[in-house]
Motif scaffolding. Structure first.
Motif, PDB file in Angstrom:
ATOM      1  N   PRO A   1       0.825  -1.214   0.000  1.00  0.00           N
ATOM      2  CA  PRO A   1       0.000   0.000   0.000  1.00  0.00           C
ATOM      3  C   PRO A   1       0.856   1.259   0.000  1.00  0.00           C
ATOM      4  CG  PRO A   1      -0.779  -1.573   1.639  1.00  0.00           C
ATOM      5  CD  PRO A   1       0.526  -2.099   1.133  1.00  0.00           C
ATOM      6  N   CYS A   2       0.279   2.327  -0.486  1.00  0.00           N
ATOM      7  CA  CYS A   2       0.985   3.604  -0.582  1.00  0.00           C
ATOM      8  C   CYS A   2       1.494   4.069   0.786  1.00  0.00           C
ATOM      9  CB  CYS A   2       0.053   4.649  -1.193  1.00  0.00           C
ATOM     10  SG  CYS A   2       0.717   6.313  -1.281  1.00  0.00           S
ATOM     11  N   ASP A   3       0.693   3.877   1.817  1.00  0.00           N
ATOM     12  CA  ASP A   3       1.060   4.328   3.159  1.00  0.00           C
ATOM     13  C   ASP A   3       2.316   3.623   3.656  1.00  0.00           C
ATOM     14  OD1 ASP A   3       0.199   5.918   5.580  1.00  0.00           O
ATOM     15  OD2 ASP A   3       0.273   3.913   6.470  1.00  0.00           O
TER      16      ASP A   3
ATOM     17  N   ARG B   1      -4.670  10.694  -8.192  1.00  0.00           N
ATOM     18  CA  ARG B   1      -4.722   9.665  -7.152  1.00  0.00           C
ATOM     19  C   ARG B   1      -3.579   9.790  -6.153  1.00  0.00           C
ATOM     20  NH1 ARG B   1      -4.585   6.789  -3.560  1.00  0.00           N
ATOM     21  NH2 ARG B   1      -5.221   4.604  -3.308  1.00  0.00           N
ATOM     22  N   TYR B   2      -2.381  10.182  -6.610  1.00  0.00           N
ATOM     23  CA  TYR B   2      -1.212  10.109  -5.740  1.00  0.00           C
ATOM     24  C   TYR B   2      -0.508  11.446  -5.488  1.00  0.00           C
ATOM     25  CZ  TYR B   2      -1.383   5.024  -6.074  1.00  0.00           C
ATOM     26  OH  TYR B   2      -1.766   3.712  -5.986  1.00  0.00           O
TER      27      TYR B   2
ATOM     28  N   THR C   1       1.344  11.486  -2.083  1.00  0.00           N
ATOM     29  CA  THR C   1       0.454  11.465  -0.929  1.00  0.00           C
ATOM     30  C   THR C   1      -0.428  10.230  -0.941  1.00  0.00           C
ATOM     31  OG1 THR C   1       0.344  13.893  -1.086  1.00  0.00           O
ATOM     32  CG2 THR C   1      -1.248  12.813   0.363  1.00  0.00           C
ATOM     33  N   ASP C   2      -0.696   9.725   0.248  1.00  0.00           N
ATOM     34  CA  ASP C   2      -1.734   8.706   0.412  1.00  0.00           C
ATOM     35  C   ASP C   2      -3.025   9.442   0.744  1.00  0.00           C
ATOM     36  OD1 ASP C   2      -3.342   6.580   0.936  1.00  0.00           O
ATOM     37  OD2 ASP C   2      -2.264   5.873   2.703  1.00  0.00           O
ATOM     38  N   LYS C   3      -3.942   9.528  -0.209  1.00  0.00           N
ATOM     39  CA  LYS C   3      -5.151  10.339  -0.039  1.00  0.00           C
ATOM     40  C   LYS C   3      -6.055   9.798   1.067  1.00  0.00           C
ATOM     41  CE  LYS C   3      -4.058  13.206  -3.290  1.00  0.00           C
ATOM     42  NZ  LYS C   3      -4.800  13.381  -4.527  1.00  0.00           N
ATOM     43  N   GLU C   4      -5.963   8.516   1.393  1.00  0.00           N
ATOM     44  CA  GLU C   4      -6.817   7.939   2.434  1.00  0.00           C
ATOM     45  C   GLU C   4      -6.391   8.379   3.832  1.00  0.00           C
ATOM     46  OE1 GLU C   4      -6.911   3.750   2.021  1.00  0.00           O
ATOM     47  OE2 GLU C   4      -7.821   3.777   0.011  1.00  0.00           O
ATOM     48  N   THR C   5      -5.094   8.373   4.095  1.00  0.00           N
ATOM     49  CA  THR C   5      -4.595   8.741   5.431  1.00  0.00           C
ATOM     50  C   THR C   5      -4.127  10.188   5.509  1.00  0.00           C
ATOM     51  OG1 THR C   5      -2.346   8.021   4.914  1.00  0.00           O
ATOM     52  CG2 THR C   5      -3.867   6.364   5.799  1.00  0.00           C
TER      53      THR C   5
ATOM     54  N   ARG D   1      -1.168  11.072   4.745  1.00  0.00           N
ATOM     55  CA  ARG D   1       0.279  11.045   4.943  1.00  0.00           C
ATOM     56  C   ARG D   1       0.979  11.286   3.613  1.00  0.00           C
ATOM     57  NH1 ARG D   1       0.298   7.023   7.713  1.00  0.00           N
ATOM     58  NH2 ARG D   1       0.689   7.898   9.765  1.00  0.00           N
ATOM     59  N   TYR D   2       2.023  12.113   3.640  1.00  0.00           N
ATOM     60  CA  TYR D   2       2.714  12.456   2.397  1.00  0.00           C
ATOM     61  C   TYR D   2       4.206  12.203   2.532  1.00  0.00           C
ATOM     62  CZ  TYR D   2       3.335  16.789   5.070  1.00  0.00           C
ATOM     63  OH  TYR D   2       3.610  17.700   6.057  1.00  0.00           O
TER      64      TYR D   2
END
Length: 595
Positions: A378-380, A436-437, A452-456, A458-459
């Motif tokens: 996952p991106c995070d 998205r990112y 960036t993780d758009k869900e959390t 956090r970048y």
């Protein structure tokens, strides 16, 4: 907390019972850490002062008092099992102390049985930049705590003796001081020392002569204990090997022992630290700058550098040490050389210190390998893995000419992350990938292409967001154990901005005077010295992001009611300790240990 705190008898063998484990945890949570730290700090100051005055008898008596101190035992257990980056690495017995009950039991046991036999160290090999490996000796957790106790007694004595331009593994000093000292000697049009002996010692830790070391320690009360650690042997792949020379690199006290062995090296090189500025300018003696076993001698001519090398080779031989000829060379500053990950070179009349090419390539390889390893994650997770590395690397190099390097590395990270996103969503359009990112995620910046993780929310941090901040060189022979320089060290800490602090947390920390309101100790605590490498800085960011948290403390009142205080920054360990206590044991008010 006075040193005479009474403790119950610990279990001598086997796992503790449920009640015993509960008692050990309560004992650990009940310790007044602010008082224990003050007791140790006060004793260190007294040992330093006595050594500075040349009163050896008083030094030995105070060292015996330190070795018997219960506060010293408690703070040593906390340093090794809670603060150290190697707290999760076991020795040959496989034992760790990561839970409060384990730490409490270890503290009780050491108070009852302070002098057990030394155990062999566990030999592991870690890779080096040149493709070879470095042997690392890991003592058992109990021996590490004992070494921390002995170090608190031995270090202040030698802090009063050490040379001013010795910067490796000393409280309050770092590799950045070595780089700043080098800049002071070589910068400017009128700089006369333009030749450098860039030297390295061959396996310095592994070749220390034990007899010479014991001679240097003299009548130190715990000298016999140090000899037992040195002679404990090595266990590798189930095979035992004796140790007739050297000190294990994973030992808590080993860096101090190396500094003791190498003490006086500057004098042997011809360096002059005493005298007025005018006298030193006229003499123009070789300038000796050492960080552990890496050192540079700045000279006026090539012939002088060769003479210094010959003198040092003769001085090192009785100690069992020798130059590593592959890494030792004499160079002109116009050619430049690498030292501690930095490149030092003159460009005409201007001296510039930059990150070395090898260091840049190493961080690029690390970024590439991390992104490849997490190509399906996952991106995070990717952001969590890269941020400590980026922050740690940029913090380590923020004191030199790094702006262009930071920008180059940001382009490299952008390239890697964009490829990661496109491969993860190969069927999507470029516009979709960007939406998205990427975005303007950092509220303090106007950068629109922040990964960036758009869900959390956090970048990914950027190298260029770390501001260039020149390092202030520690003055002369200043030591944190000198009681007369407490004001100097407090002012030095206040001037150094925390590299990761946001405005709100910085305001809270300033309101709390930089202290945890529960234990009264510094919010950012670690070893007696700053992180010494990019790896340690990255680990520092990773660890401290989890050791400080914002919390609304619930305080107990005299009438039994409970009130909620304003948000405060506290240690995560103090947070757990706070909730482990019953309501009646919780603090009725918060206070600061620092006036």
């Amino acid at each position: 907390m006075p040193d005479e705190v009474q403790t119950t008898t610990a279990e001598n063998a086997g796992a503790p019972s449920g009640n015993q484990a509960l008692d050990d945890a309560r004992y650990w949570h009940s310790i007044n850490w602010a008082q224990a730290e003050r007791n140790v700090r006060r004793l260190r100051h007294r040992i330093f002062k006595a050594s500075q005055e040349g009163d050896l008898k008083k030094v030995r008596n105070l060292q015996k008092l330190m070795l018997r101190s219960r506060s010293n035992t408690l703070t040593s257990v906390k340093s090794v099992t809670q603060r150290s980056l190697g707290r999760r690495t076991p020795g040959v017995d496989g034992e760790l102390a990561l839970r409060p009950q384990d730490r409490g039991r270890l503290a009780r046991t050491l108070a009852e049985q302070p002098g057990p036999a030394a155990r062999p160290v566990r030999r592991v090999h870690i890779p080096k930049a040149n493709g070879t490996t470095r042997p690392l000796g890991i003592p058992v957790i109990r021996d590490r705590v004992q070494q921390a106790r002995v170090k608190n007694a031995l270090e202040p004595e030698w802090e009063a003796r050490f040379e001013g331009r010795s910067y490796g593994f000393r409280p309050g000093r770092s590799c950045h001081d070595a780089i700043a000292a080098m800049y002071n000697f070589t910068a400017g049009k009128k700089a006369r020392r333009r030749w450098a002996l860039d030297a390295d010692l061959t396996s310095a830790f592994d070749r220390i002569n034990h007899d010479r070391l014991m001679e240097a320690l003299g009548g130190f009360p715990a000298a016999a204990e140090i000899r037992r650690w040195l002679k404990a042997g090595v266990l590798e792949h189930g095979r035992f090997a004796p140790t007739d020379e050297g000190a294990p690199q994973g030992g808590v006290i080993s860096p101090l022992l190396l500094n003791i062995v190498l003490h006086g090296m500057g004098t042997a090189a011809g360096d002059i630290e005493d005298g007025t500025v005018r006298q030193r300018w006229v003499a123009c003696a070789p300038a000796f700058i050492r960080y552990a076993d890496d050192f540079v001698v700045l000279c006026t001519t090539k012939e002088e550098a060769e003479q210094v090398k010959e003198r040092l080779a003769i001085w090192l031989e009785p100690k069992g040490l020798a130059f590593n000829e592959e890494k030792t060379r004499i160079v002109h500053l116009d050619e430049g050389f690498d030292f501690l990950g930095f490149n030092v070179r003159r460009y005409g009349d201007k001296l510039m210190i930059k990150p070395s090419k090898a260091a840049i390539q190493k961080v690029k390889d690390k970024i590439r390998d991390t992104v490849k390893r997490l190509r399906t994650a996952p991106c995070d997770d990717v952001i969590r893995s890269l941020n400590p590395l980026i922050k740690g690397w940029s913090t380590y190099y923020r004191g030199v000419v790094s702006t262009e390097t930071f920008t180059t590395l940001d382009h490299y990270v952008h390239y890697r992350m964009y490829r990661w996103a496109r491969r993860k969503h190969s069927s999507k359009s470029v516009a979709w990938t960007r939406a998205r990112y990427y975005g303007c995620s950092n509220p303090a910046r106007q950068d629109k292409w922040v990964f960036t993780d758009k869900e959390t929310g956090r970048y990914l941090y950027r190298f260029a967001w770390t501001h260039i901040e020149r390092h202030a060189l520690v003055k002369g022979r200043a030591s944190k154990d000198d009681p007369e320089l407490e004001g100097y060290w407090k002012a030095r800490v206040r001037k150094r901005k925390h590299p990761e602090a946001d405005k709100h947390n910085l305001a809270l920390a300033a309101k709390q005077k930089g202290l945890c309101p529960l234990c009264g100790l510094d919010l950012i605590a670690g070893a007696g010295y700053e992180p010494e490498s990019v790896r340690e800085w990255a680990a520092w960011f990773w660890a401290n992001s989890r050791t400080i948290r914002k919390h609304h403390l619930v305080l107990a009142s005299e009438d039994g009611s409970r009130t909620t205080a304003d948000p405060m920054l506290i240690h995560s360990e103090c947070h757990r300790q706070h909730h482990a206590r019953s309501a009646s044991e919780r603090p009725r008010e918060t206070h600061h240990a620092r006036p």
